[in-house]
Motif scaffolding. Sequence first.
Motif, short mmCIF file in Angstrom:
data_model
loop_
_atom_site.label_atom_id
_atom_site.label_comp_id
_atom_site.label_asym_id
_atom_site.label_seq_id
_atom_site.Cartn_x
_atom_site.Cartn_y
_atom_site.Cartn_z
N LEU A 1 79.51 96.39 40.48
CA LEU A 1 79.87 97.49 39.59
C LEU A 1 80.40 98.71 40.36
O LEU A 1 81.17 99.50 39.80
CB LEU A 1 78.65 97.90 38.76
N CYS B 1 77.45 104.04 35.64
CA CYS B 1 78.28 103.49 34.57
C CYS B 1 77.70 103.92 33.22
O CYS B 1 76.48 104.03 33.07
CB CYS B 1 78.32 101.96 34.61
N PRO C 1 82.98 104.35 34.58
CA PRO C 1 83.38 103.10 33.93
C PRO C 1 82.38 102.70 32.87
O PRO C 1 81.23 103.19 32.85
CB PRO C 1 83.41 102.09 35.09
N THR D 1 84.80 108.82 30.34
CA THR D 1 84.84 107.40 30.69
C THR D 1 86.22 107.03 31.22
O THR D 1 87.21 107.67 30.91
CB THR D 1 84.51 106.50 29.48
N ARG E 1 84.48 101.79 40.25
CA ARG E 1 84.76 103.21 40.47
C ARG E 1 85.81 103.44 41.54
O ARG E 1 86.13 104.58 41.87
CB ARG E 1 83.47 103.94 40.86
#
Length: 341
Positions: free
Chosen positions: A336, A154, A127, A210, A340
Amino acid sequence: MAAVSHGPAALLGVTLTDGSRLLAGKRVAALTGAEEKAVGLGGAAPFPLVERLVAEGATQVPGPGFAEHTVRDGRLVTGQNPASAAAVARAVVRMLAAGWTEIPTAAADGGTLGAYVARPDGAGPFPGVVVAPELFGVNGHVEDVTRRVAELGCVAIAPDFHHRTEPRAALGYDTAGRERGFALLNALTRDGVTEDVAAALTHLSRREGTTPRTGMVGFSVGGHLAVIAAARLGLDATAAFYPGWLTGTEFPIGRPEPTLGLVGDIRGRLLVLVGEDDHVVPAADRERIAAALAAAGPRHELVVPAGIPHGYFCDERDSYRPEAAADAWRRVARLLDGLRM
């Protein structure tokens, strides 16, 4: 700059081509005599190492908690044994994989803005996460945070939000830096920063490896910008550290109506972290923020650690509070991690 050695002693006396000392202005992990004894190394060094490092202009990162700094510090990294040397080598590889680039903006004249980008190890896909700084710009600390976000898995990007007025502004945490930062803050507009975050996300979306999932981590002014982006750009996860001036219109980013009025448009998860003793986000503002989030209904968490001041996450400021910063980072990592899934 990063340097790897068998120990800080190997760097003593090294000069650069301009005649200055290599160690001047750098942070070095080294134990004092008392600290050596505390970890069972008493008598290991035949000379007062720390005193000699400081004499050459270095700042000591003290033991016993210096290991984290040796791995993360982008200006000088040293290892004193094979185990730490391996960690240092990994840190240097990460730093070499990160750096500045120019990305296209939405401007009709085909302009660009600078951005610091860091990517995790591996092929991905990962991400994308935008990092928004305090009013001091993308300085060394923010570059460090951007690399730390990449370590969480990330692709991280820190745009230069001041590119219209003072490109690559990287200010210090002193009176002059603060005064210049507020002057630059007055040049930021809500539409302008939205365009910049959108440009950063577009850049990430066009990179190999990404995913479409996006997030943002912002600090102080950057926390304010993160709330704007969460509302306007549909971010999946947002962490806003002590977001200042959400309830007022004293700066252009808070106009025409206070940014707090936008929280009803947030569709992703929102984490707000602000200390109990924060002078920029005082109790009255925190109450208004809590009420607005409760009424608007975005999935959110408001964390207010007791007795903690503004700027507590930055380890280059007097307001740094290590335990609160560590707790905050664990919460950011969990947030965060959801990108995923």
